[in-house]
Design a protein around this motif. Structure first.
Motif, PDB file in Angstrom:
ATOM      1  N   SER A 150       7.385  10.513   0.201  1.00 49.45           N
ATOM      2  CA  SER A 150       8.491  11.261   0.787  1.00 49.45           C
ATOM      3  C   SER A 150       8.060  12.610   1.335  1.00 49.45           C
ATOM      4  O   SER A 150       8.904  13.457   1.600  1.00 49.45           O
ATOM      5  N   ARG A 151       6.763  12.821   1.498  1.00 51.95           N
ATOM      6  CA  ARG A 151       6.261  14.121   1.930  1.00 51.95           C
ATOM      7  C   ARG A 151       6.874  14.566   3.249  1.00 51.95           C
ATOM      8  O   ARG A 151       7.284  15.693   3.411  1.00 51.95           O
ATOM      9  N   LYS A 152       6.945  13.691   4.218  1.00 50.73           N
ATOM     10  CA  LYS A 152       7.462  14.077   5.533  1.00 50.73           C
ATOM     11  C   LYS A 152       8.838  13.487   5.829  1.00 50.73           C
ATOM     12  O   LYS A 152       9.324  13.575   6.944  1.00 50.73           O
ATOM     13  N   LYS A 153       9.442  12.888   4.835  1.00 49.29           N
ATOM     14  CA  LYS A 153      10.791  12.356   5.027  1.00 49.29           C
ATOM     15  C   LYS A 153      11.786  13.502   5.010  1.00 49.29           C
ATOM     16  O   LYS A 153      11.617  14.475   4.291  1.00 49.29           O
ATOM     17  N   THR A 154      12.813  13.369   5.776  1.00 49.99           N
ATOM     18  CA  THR A 154      13.883  14.360   5.753  1.00 49.99           C
ATOM     19  C   THR A 154      15.193  13.668   6.112  1.00 49.99           C
ATOM     20  O   THR A 154      15.195  12.666   6.827  1.00 49.99           O
ATOM     21  N   ASP A 155      16.265  14.202   5.606  1.00 53.90           N
ATOM     22  CA  ASP A 155      17.568  13.679   5.987  1.00 53.90           C
ATOM     23  C   ASP A 155      18.157  14.604   7.047  1.00 53.90           C
ATOM     24  O   ASP A 155      17.548  15.601   7.424  1.00 53.90           O
ATOM     25  N   GLN A 156      19.319  14.285   7.513  1.00 55.27           N
ATOM     26  CA  GLN A 156      19.934  15.071   8.585  1.00 55.27           C
ATOM     27  C   GLN A 156      20.137  16.517   8.163  1.00 55.27           C
ATOM     28  O   GLN A 156      19.856  17.441   8.915  1.00 55.27           O
ATOM     29  N   GLU A 157      20.609  16.719   6.934  1.00 57.30           N
ATOM     30  CA  GLU A 157      20.854  18.080   6.452  1.00 57.30           C
ATOM     31  C   GLU A 157      19.549  18.873   6.368  1.00 57.30           C
ATOM     32  O   GLU A 157      19.472  20.019   6.797  1.00 57.30           O
ATOM     33  N   GLY A 158      18.508  18.250   5.841  1.00 56.65           N
ATOM     34  CA  GLY A 158      17.213  18.924   5.745  1.00 56.65           C
ATOM     35  C   GLY A 158      16.649  19.267   7.104  1.00 56.65           C
ATOM     36  O   GLY A 158      16.099  20.358   7.312  1.00 56.65           O
ATOM     37  N   PHE A 159      16.785  18.329   8.043  1.00 57.55           N
ATOM     38  CA  PHE A 159      16.302  18.573   9.399  1.00 57.55           C
ATOM     39  C   PHE A 159      17.030  19.765  10.017  1.00 57.55           C
ATOM     40  O   PHE A 159      16.412  20.639  10.623  1.00 57.55           O
ATOM     41  N   LEU A 160      18.348  19.809   9.860  1.00 55.46           N
ATOM     42  CA  LEU A 160      19.122  20.900  10.440  1.00 55.46           C
ATOM     43  C   LEU A 160      18.790  22.236   9.770  1.00 55.46           C
ATOM     44  O   LEU A 160      18.739  23.270  10.442  1.00 55.46           O
ATOM     45  N   ARG A 161      18.545  22.217   8.468  1.00 60.29           N
ATOM     46  CA  ARG A 161      18.128  23.453   7.781  1.00 60.29           C
ATOM     47  C   ARG A 161      16.798  23.959   8.333  1.00 60.29           C
ATOM     48  O   ARG A 161      16.644  25.153   8.579  1.00 60.29           O
ATOM     49  N   ARG A 199       0.837  -1.205   0.000  1.00 65.29           N
ATOM     50  CA  ARG A 199       0.000   0.000   0.000  1.00 65.29           C
ATOM     51  C   ARG A 199       0.872   1.257   0.000  1.00 65.29           C
ATOM     52  O   ARG A 199       0.591   2.230  -0.684  1.00 65.29           O
ATOM     53  N   PHE A 200       1.960   1.217   0.778  1.00 65.30           N
ATOM     54  CA  PHE A 200       2.881   2.350   0.825  1.00 65.30           C
ATOM     55  C   PHE A 200       3.553   2.549  -0.527  1.00 65.30           C
ATOM     56  O   PHE A 200       3.657   3.668  -1.023  1.00 65.30           O
ATOM     57  N   ARG A 201       4.025   1.455  -1.144  1.00 62.49           N
ATOM     58  CA  ARG A 201       4.712   1.565  -2.433  1.00 62.49           C
ATOM     59  C   ARG A 201       3.771   2.001  -3.550  1.00 62.49           C
ATOM     60  O   ARG A 201       4.211   2.557  -4.549  1.00 62.49           O
ATOM     61  N   ALA A 202       2.465   1.747  -3.392  1.00 65.23           N
ATOM     62  CA  ALA A 202       1.487   2.136  -4.413  1.00 65.23           C
ATOM     63  C   ALA A 202       1.194   3.635  -4.380  1.00 65.23           C
ATOM     64  O   ALA A 202       0.650   4.181  -5.335  1.00 65.23           O
ATOM     65  N   MET A 203       1.564   4.281  -3.295  1.00 67.12           N
ATOM     66  CA  MET A 203       1.342   5.723  -3.193  1.00 67.12           C
ATOM     67  C   MET A 203       2.267   6.451  -4.155  1.00 67.12           C
ATOM     68  O   MET A 203       3.354   5.955  -4.471  1.00 67.12           O
ATOM     69  N   PRO A 204       1.853   7.637  -4.627  1.00 70.72           N
ATOM     70  CA  PRO A 204       2.766   8.424  -5.469  1.00 70.72           C
ATOM     71  C   PRO A 204       4.052   8.767  -4.702  1.00 70.72           C
ATOM     72  O   PRO A 204       4.037   8.886  -3.474  1.00 70.72           O
ATOM     73  N   GLU A 205       5.135   8.925  -5.435  1.00 67.24           N
ATOM     74  CA  GLU A 205       6.447   9.199  -4.822  1.00 67.24           C
ATOM     75  C   GLU A 205       6.404  10.450  -3.948  1.00 67.24           C
ATOM     76  O   GLU A 205       7.008  10.501  -2.880  1.00 67.24           O
TER      77      GLU A 205
END
Length: 127
Positions: free
Chosen positions: A80-91, A70-76
């Motif tokens: 990744s709407r609420k995903k963030t990496d360390q750099e994005g989080f710090l920004r 179900r997760f993989r069937a969602m649009p990209e």
């Protein structure tokens, strides 16, 4: 009763490390179960142990496959709407702190201007 703070780091003693892994894994799976029940959501967990051939899956392999599909069937973009990496989080954090600082500076300037514009009152004593 409050627990003492856990210092995160590599556990050198093998038996202690295995026992700690089992306890934390059991706790993690319980929390996922509680989250799914309390919030009425689809949730799953896959835990790969260092000495286990197959991962432990909650609630069941079939249900986990269904939730992952179900997760993989969602649009990209939704995945990744609420995903963030360390750099994005710090920004994001730095931007929030800059905005907070800006608001505080503005408040300080307004307070200073109001204090400077007030007439001085006599304090009742003279030299």
């Amino acid at each position: 009763m409050a627990r003492k703070k856990v210092m995160l780091g590599w556990i050198a003693h093998d038996a202690t490390r295995r026992a700690t892994f089992k306890k934390w894994k059991r706790s993690l799976l319980k929390k996922v179960s509680e989250l799914a029940t309390l919030c009425s959501i689809d949730a799953c967990a896959v835990v790969y142990g260092p000495e286990e051939e197959a991962p432990e899956v909650w609630p069941s392999p079939a249900e986990t496959t269904r939730v992952a599909a179900r997760f993989r069937a969602m649009p990209e973009s939704d995945q990744s709407r609420k995903k963030t990496d360390q750099e994005g989080f710090l920004r994001q954090r730095a931007a929030k702190l800059r905005e907070q600082l800006s608001r505080q500076d503005r408040g300080n300037r307004e307070l200073e201007a109001s204090l400077l514009s007030r007439p001085r009152s006599s304090c009742g004593w003279r030299r």
